[in-house]
Design a protein around this motif. Structure first.
Motif, PDB file in Angstrom:
ATOM      1  N   PRO A 139       1.005  -1.203  -0.063  1.00 26.14           N
ATOM      2  CA  PRO A 139       0.175  -0.071  -0.101  1.00 26.14           C
ATOM      3  C   PRO A 139       0.765   1.030   0.002  1.00 26.14           C
ATOM      4  CG  PRO A 139       0.037  -1.144   2.177  1.00 26.14           C
ATOM      5  CD  PRO A 139       0.694  -1.762   1.243  1.00 26.14           C
ATOM      6  N   ASP A 140       2.041   1.346   0.384  1.00 23.33           N
ATOM      7  CA  ASP A 140       3.023   2.379   0.489  1.00 23.33           C
ATOM      8  C   ASP A 140       4.431   2.357   0.095  1.00 23.33           C
ATOM      9  OD1 ASP A 140       3.847   0.403   2.027  1.00 23.33           O
ATOM     10  OD2 ASP A 140       3.516   1.453   4.049  1.00 23.33           O
ATOM     11  N   ARG A 141       4.448   1.503  -1.043  1.00 22.54           N
ATOM     12  CA  ARG A 141       5.698   1.282  -1.540  1.00 22.54           C
ATOM     13  C   ARG A 141       6.869   0.648  -0.634  1.00 22.54           C
ATOM     14  NH1 ARG A 141       2.779   5.063  -2.374  1.00 22.54           N
ATOM     15  NH2 ARG A 141       4.026   6.608  -1.896  1.00 22.54           N
ATOM     16  N   LYS A 142       6.615   0.172   0.392  1.00 25.42           N
ATOM     17  CA  LYS A 142       7.430  -0.359   1.466  1.00 25.42           C
ATOM     18  C   LYS A 142       7.056  -1.525   2.310  1.00 25.42           C
ATOM     19  CE  LYS A 142       9.428   1.082   5.857  1.00 25.42           C
ATOM     20  NZ  LYS A 142       9.013   1.829   7.097  1.00 25.42           N
ATOM     21  N   HIS A 143       5.741  -1.581   2.706  1.00 23.40           N
ATOM     22  CA  HIS A 143       5.293  -3.000   3.458  1.00 23.40           C
ATOM     23  C   HIS A 143       4.510  -3.770   2.387  1.00 23.40           C
ATOM     24  CE1 HIS A 143       5.454   0.147   6.725  1.00 23.40           C
ATOM     25  NE2 HIS A 143       5.783  -0.924   7.343  1.00 23.40           N
ATOM     26  N   VAL A 144       4.792  -4.982   2.488  1.00 21.04           N
ATOM     27  CA  VAL A 144       3.986  -5.926   1.459  1.00 21.04           C
ATOM     28  C   VAL A 144       3.291  -6.709   2.295  1.00 21.04           C
ATOM     29  CG1 VAL A 144       3.887  -7.666  -0.264  1.00 21.04           C
ATOM     30  CG2 VAL A 144       5.869  -5.954  -0.415  1.00 21.04           C
ATOM     31  N   LEU A 145       2.124  -6.827   2.201  1.00 23.61           N
ATOM     32  CA  LEU A 145       1.045  -7.488   2.967  1.00 23.61           C
ATOM     33  C   LEU A 145       0.800  -8.969   2.210  1.00 23.61           C
ATOM     34  CD1 LEU A 145       0.682  -4.747   4.112  1.00 23.61           C
ATOM     35  CD2 LEU A 145      -1.964  -5.231   4.230  1.00 23.61           C
ATOM     36  N   ILE A 146       1.170 -10.044   2.738  1.00 24.97           N
ATOM     37  CA  ILE A 146       1.112 -11.178   1.989  1.00 24.97           C
ATOM     38  C   ILE A 146       0.794 -12.392   2.903  1.00 24.97           C
ATOM     39  CG2 ILE A 146       3.570 -11.688   2.296  1.00 24.97           C
ATOM     40  CD1 ILE A 146       3.894 -12.521  -0.585  1.00 24.97           C
ATOM     41  N   GLN A 147       0.051 -13.589   2.262  1.00 24.95           N
ATOM     42  CA  GLN A 147      -0.570 -14.807   2.700  1.00 24.95           C
ATOM     43  C   GLN A 147       0.885 -15.298   3.564  1.00 24.95           C
ATOM     44  OE1 GLN A 147      -2.980 -16.652   3.519  1.00 24.95           O
ATOM     45  NE2 GLN A 147      -1.710 -18.506   4.256  1.00 24.95           N
ATOM     46  N   PHE A 150      11.828  -4.542   0.858  1.00 23.66           N
ATOM     47  CA  PHE A 150      10.528  -4.301   1.207  1.00 23.66           C
ATOM     48  C   PHE A 150      10.478  -5.052   2.635  1.00 23.66           C
ATOM     49  CE2 PHE A 150      10.290  -3.892  -3.384  1.00 23.66           C
ATOM     50  CZ  PHE A 150       9.282  -2.774  -3.307  1.00 23.66           C
ATOM     51  N   GLU A 151       9.471  -4.551   3.368  1.00 25.88           N
ATOM     52  CA  GLU A 151       9.083  -5.242   4.771  1.00 25.88           C
ATOM     53  C   GLU A 151       7.970  -5.955   4.593  1.00 25.88           C
ATOM     54  OE1 GLU A 151       8.241  -3.074   8.752  1.00 25.88           O
ATOM     55  OE2 GLU A 151       9.821  -1.941   7.572  1.00 25.88           O
ATOM     56  N   VAL A 152       8.170  -7.243   4.891  1.00 23.10           N
ATOM     57  CA  VAL A 152       7.007  -8.117   4.471  1.00 23.10           C
ATOM     58  C   VAL A 152       6.187  -8.213   5.979  1.00 23.10           C
ATOM     59  CG1 VAL A 152       6.628 -10.559   4.395  1.00 23.10           C
ATOM     60  CG2 VAL A 152       8.459  -9.396   3.057  1.00 23.10           C
ATOM     61  N   ILE A 153       4.810  -8.226   5.768  1.00 22.54           N
ATOM     62  CA  ILE A 153       3.879  -8.605   6.647  1.00 22.54           C
ATOM     63  C   ILE A 153       3.138  -9.802   6.430  1.00 22.54           C
ATOM     64  CG2 ILE A 153       2.123  -7.467   7.960  1.00 22.54           C
ATOM     65  CD1 ILE A 153       3.016  -4.914   7.528  1.00 22.54           C
ATOM     66  N   GLU A 154       3.443 -10.648   7.179  1.00 21.60           N
ATOM     67  CA  GLU A 154       2.683 -11.943   6.782  1.00 21.60           C
ATOM     68  C   GLU A 154       1.455 -12.065   7.528  1.00 21.60           C
ATOM     69  OE1 GLU A 154       5.072 -15.851   5.800  1.00 21.60           O
ATOM     70  OE2 GLU A 154       6.538 -14.948   7.425  1.00 21.60           O
ATOM     71  N   LEU A 155       0.216 -12.764   6.841  1.00 21.24           N
ATOM     72  CA  LEU A 155      -0.871 -12.737   7.190  1.00 21.24           C
ATOM     73  C   LEU A 155      -1.574 -14.195   7.015  1.00 21.24           C
ATOM     74  CD1 LEU A 155      -2.046  -9.382   5.714  1.00 21.24           C
ATOM     75  CD2 LEU A 155      -1.595  -9.704   8.068  1.00 21.24           C
ATOM     76  N   SER A 156      -2.604 -14.380   7.740  1.00 20.21           N
ATOM     77  CA  SER A 156      -3.273 -15.570   7.336  1.00 20.21           C
ATOM     78  C   SER A 156      -4.625 -15.301   6.578  1.00 20.21           C
ATOM     79  CB  SER A 156      -3.922 -16.337   8.402  1.00 20.21           C
ATOM     80  OG  SER A 156      -4.732 -17.442   8.206  1.00 20.21           O
ATOM     81  N   THR A 157      -4.811 -15.706   5.387  1.00 21.71           N
ATOM     82  CA  THR A 157      -6.063 -15.266   4.484  1.00 21.71           C
ATOM     83  C   THR A 157      -6.545 -16.768   4.166  1.00 21.71           C
ATOM     84  OG1 THR A 157      -4.811 -15.142   2.537  1.00 21.71           O
ATOM     85  CG2 THR A 157      -5.411 -13.063   3.781  1.00 21.71           C
ATOM     86  N   ASP A 158      -6.254 -17.788   5.072  1.00 23.16           N
ATOM     87  CA  ASP A 158      -6.535 -19.324   4.531  1.00 23.16           C
ATOM     88  C   ASP A 158      -7.859 -19.581   4.158  1.00 23.16           C
ATOM     89  OD1 ASP A 158      -3.841 -19.754   5.340  1.00 23.16           O
ATOM     90  OD2 ASP A 158      -4.341 -20.711   7.317  1.00 23.16           O
ATOM     91  N   GLU A 159      -8.889 -19.054   5.029  1.00 21.84           N
ATOM     92  CA  GLU A 159     -10.194 -19.323   4.579  1.00 21.84           C
ATOM     93  C   GLU A 159     -10.756 -18.666   3.305  1.00 21.84           C
ATOM     94  OE1 GLU A 159     -12.065 -21.278   6.471  1.00 21.84           O
ATOM     95  OE2 GLU A 159     -10.129 -21.541   7.346  1.00 21.84           O
ATOM     96  N   PHE A 160      -9.995 -17.556   2.899  1.00 16.74           N
ATOM     97  CA  PHE A 160     -10.361 -16.932   1.678  1.00 16.74           C
ATOM     98  C   PHE A 160      -9.774 -17.239   0.546  1.00 16.74           C
ATOM     99  CE2 PHE A 160     -11.081 -14.194   5.294  1.00 16.74           C
ATOM    100  CZ  PHE A 160     -12.357 -13.493   4.956  1.00 16.74           C
ATOM    101  N   LEU A 161      -8.375 -18.049   0.736  1.00 21.82           N
ATOM    102  CA  LEU A 161      -7.704 -18.852  -0.203  1.00 21.82           C
ATOM    103  C   LEU A 161      -8.624 -19.911  -0.757  1.00 21.82           C
ATOM    104  CD1 LEU A 161      -4.324 -19.203   1.312  1.00 21.82           C
ATOM    105  CD2 LEU A 161      -4.949 -17.748  -0.533  1.00 21.82           C
ATOM    106  N   LYS A 162      -9.497 -20.737  -0.069  1.00 22.23           N
ATOM    107  CA  LYS A 162     -10.334 -21.571  -0.453  1.00 22.23           C
ATOM    108  C   LYS A 162     -11.402 -20.941  -1.408  1.00 22.23           C
ATOM    109  CE  LYS A 162     -10.830 -23.827   4.315  1.00 22.23           C
ATOM    110  NZ  LYS A 162     -11.670 -23.761   5.404  1.00 22.23           N
ATOM    111  N   SER A 163     -11.597 -19.547  -1.500  1.00 27.96           N
ATOM    112  CA  SER A 163     -12.498 -19.170  -2.479  1.00 27.96           C
ATOM    113  C   SER A 163     -11.789 -18.531  -3.584  1.00 27.96           C
ATOM    114  CB  SER A 163     -13.522 -18.028  -1.669  1.00 27.96           C
ATOM    115  OG  SER A 163     -14.386 -17.576  -2.463  1.00 27.96           O
ATOM    116  N   GLY A 164     -10.456 -18.478  -3.565  1.00 29.79           N
ATOM    117  CA  GLY A 164      -9.738 -18.235  -4.748  1.00 29.79           C
ATOM    118  C   GLY A 164      -9.413 -16.651  -4.743  1.00 29.79           C
ATOM    119  N   GLY A 165      -9.145 -16.248  -3.315  1.00 37.69           N
ATOM    120  CA  GLY A 165      -8.622 -14.822  -2.947  1.00 37.69           C
ATOM    121  C   GLY A 165      -7.882 -14.894  -1.818  1.00 37.69           C
ATOM    122  N   SER A 166      -6.863 -13.602  -1.714  1.00 35.84           N
ATOM    123  CA  SER A 166      -6.250 -13.278  -0.688  1.00 35.84           C
ATOM    124  C   SER A 166      -6.126 -11.939  -0.480  1.00 35.84           C
ATOM    125  CB  SER A 166      -4.756 -13.971  -0.830  1.00 35.84           C
ATOM    126  OG  SER A 166      -4.017 -13.850   0.146  1.00 35.84           O
TER     127      SER A 166
END
Ligand code: ARG
Length: 297
Positions: free
Chosen positions: A249-257, A272-288
């Motif tokens: 969102p800011d040319r610095k942090h990357v929000l990623i599964q 880049f500064e990586v911010i790892e997140l769980s989007t497990d439930e949404f991956l089941k639907s084809g999105g993150s």
């Protein structure tokens, strides 16, 4: 102003007017998120499998990550009976007028009939906030799924337009003319990468994260022409963890599964500064991450 291959190019990135970076995100609340039908390859076998409590936790984690990065988060209430409305990158393409004074959205024409009723809720949201509404597609047969397929180049009035599964390439003639922007077309051919945002993540004006095999050779040549740094996600991470559906969102942090080890190492190598997140439930639907929000001005 539609380009399909580098031999057709008649401009340089530096010739193009700049575009302010969007400073906010819109997210649809997840209480009605579920998998009730199959409209992409990832949803196969997943009907009825969403853990609602976990999905809510995932969604809050994504929202908090934006707040942490200093991004304003606006929310739109999810609607009963519209289980995919939470993927709010798809119903519109936000834009700024050429003089930068007016905000607007191009309304999508959803590919799947199950998702068509989502669009009116976004229309109302943006109308109430004084955005121009471009609804030329309502009466046409041309499908378009908003920022699932159309991505603004970072900081420039230039669009990348994916097509092949959810979006009809003809929409880009209309958008290019109405918004007066050049559009670089990218043909998608692998059904697991059915939206451009599943295989391309623009990190800044020079850096992009992609899964190369999702593109044709013409498309790849365009990408390599405009970005001096092309980070390639390993296949397993791109296919199963939606590594390229990350968002910077800011040319610095990357929000990623979470779990995209190879991708994250490459991102860190490029500062880049990586911010790892769980989007497990949404991956089941084809999105993150990228699908779960809409960048707006
Ligand atoms: N289940 C949704 C669909 O198939 C997922 C949408 C994901 N969004 C995205 N921008 N890739 O339409």
């Amino acid at each position: 102003m539609i380009y399909r291959r580098i031999t057709e190019l008649d401009f340089k990135l530096s010739d193009l007017p700049s575009l302010a970076h969007p400073s906010r995100v819109l997210m649809t609340t997840p209480e009605h998120f579920a998998i009730k039908y199959v409209i992409n390859a990832h949803m196969n076998g997943n009907i009825g499998t969403v853990d609602k409590a976990q999905a809510f936790e995932d969604w809050v984690e994504v929202k908090n990550a934006y707040v942490h990065c200093g991004v304003d988060v606006e929310t739109l209430a999810g609607v009963a009976g519209l289980p995919d409305m939470v993927f709010c990158a798809n119903q519109t393409l936000p834009y700024l007028s050429e003089d930068g004074k007016h905000k607007g959205v191009v309304l999508s024409k959803m590919f799947a009939p199950q998702r068509a009723p989502e669009v009116q809720h976004f229309r109302r949201h943006f109308e109430e906030r004084g955005y121009q509404i471009m609804d030329d597609l309502a009466s046409s047969t041309i499908e378009f799924e908003g920022m699932g397929d159309a991505l603004w180049h970072s900081g420039k009035r230039l669009l990348w337009g994916g097509y092949g599964f959810r979006t009809d390439h003809r929409v880009y003639d209309l958008i290019s003319e109405k918004l007066n922007v050049p559009i670089l077309l990218l043909n998608l051919e692998d059904p697991e990468f059915y939206h451009l945002d599943t295989c391309m993540c623009i990190l800044d004006d020079q850096t992009v994260l992609i899964f190369p095999n999702a593109f044709t050779s013409d498309g790849l040549a365009l990408i390599r022409h405009f970005f001096s740094v092309v980070i390639e996600a390993p296949e397993i991470e791109a296919r199963t963890l939606f590594a390229c559906n990350a968002h910077c969102p800011d040319r610095k942090h990357v929000l990623i599964q979470k779990g995209c080890e190879g991708t994250n190492a490459a991102l860190r190598n490029h500062g880049f500064e990586v911010i790892e997140l769980s989007t497990d439930e949404f991956l089941k639907s084809g999105g993150s991450v990228f699908c779960m929000k809409l960048m707006t001005w």
